[in-house]
Motif scaffolding. Structure first.
Motif: not given
Length: 201
Positions: A1-6, A21-25, A177-180
């Motif tokens: 899972m991609v972390k959202l720290k950045s 965007t990231l929360k939606t995906v 997004i692509s990584q997730m």
């Protein structure tokens, strides 16, 4: 899972775009995993040792809405060939529970004794196992198609924000997004491979 720290380190200007965007995906990514897990319940059923648990998430349509079977009943194994579903706590849902079990796609023929539903476990033939593998593949492909639509939608929303967000930030979010999405596809494939091996050896 991609972390959202950045993402949290981004400036106030970019934060709304990245968060939404990231929360939606991420949220819909989880939904697709759930979809795969529940819609592919037949893959887990009597070919494994989890027969009782395979009924837990069958959806029953009741007067109070859609509920999981294990929320309105007590499910137990009488023997390796028989599951008992006790509807004593919610007898008014018995008919709906029988209908849901019968239409679950697991080749089940429930029998009613008062408020007790007897569910004989059918013999799983090689042909039936192959059918379940085919069904699992169909469910996997549906989940992937749905995920692709979510990914495309997220990318389109991101493009519309280019006039408010830096190119570097846009590229970073696109990569996340692509990584997730790729991670979810890989997990679906692993899940399918495990279930196929369980069924066909």
């Amino acid at each position: 899972m991609v972390k959202l720290k950045s993402e949290r380190k981004m400036g106030a200007l970019t934060r709304p775009v990245s968060n939404i965007t990231l929360k939606t995906v991420s949220g819909r990514q989880h939904d697709h995993k759930q979809h795969m897990a529940y819609s592919a319940v037949p893959v887990r059923h009597f070919a494994t040792k989890k027969a009782k648990g395979s009924l837990d998430h069958i959806t029953v349509v009741t007067a109070d809405g859609k509920l999981a079977l294990n929320q309105i009943s007590q499910i137990s194994m009488k023997s390796p060939q028989l599951i008992l579903v006790n509807m004593a706590s919610f007898p008014e849902c018995t008919a709906a529970a029988i209908k849901a079990i019968r239409e679950s796609g697991m080749n089940l023929n429930p029998e009613l004794e008062g408020t007790l539903i007897r569910v004989p476990i059918p013999i799983v033939t090689r042909e039936h196992r192959e059918m379940l593998v085919k069904l699992a593949k169909q469910n996997t492909n549906k989940a992937k198609d749905s995920l692709r639509r979510v990914r495309t939608n997220a990318m389109n929303k991101l493009k519309k924000s280019k006039d408010k967000t830096s190119e570097d930030t846009i590229r970073l979010i696109e990569k996340q997004i692509s990584q997730m999405a790729d991670d979810t596809v890989a997990e679906l494939d692993r899940h399918l491979a495990v279930k196929t091996k369980e069924l066909l050896g």
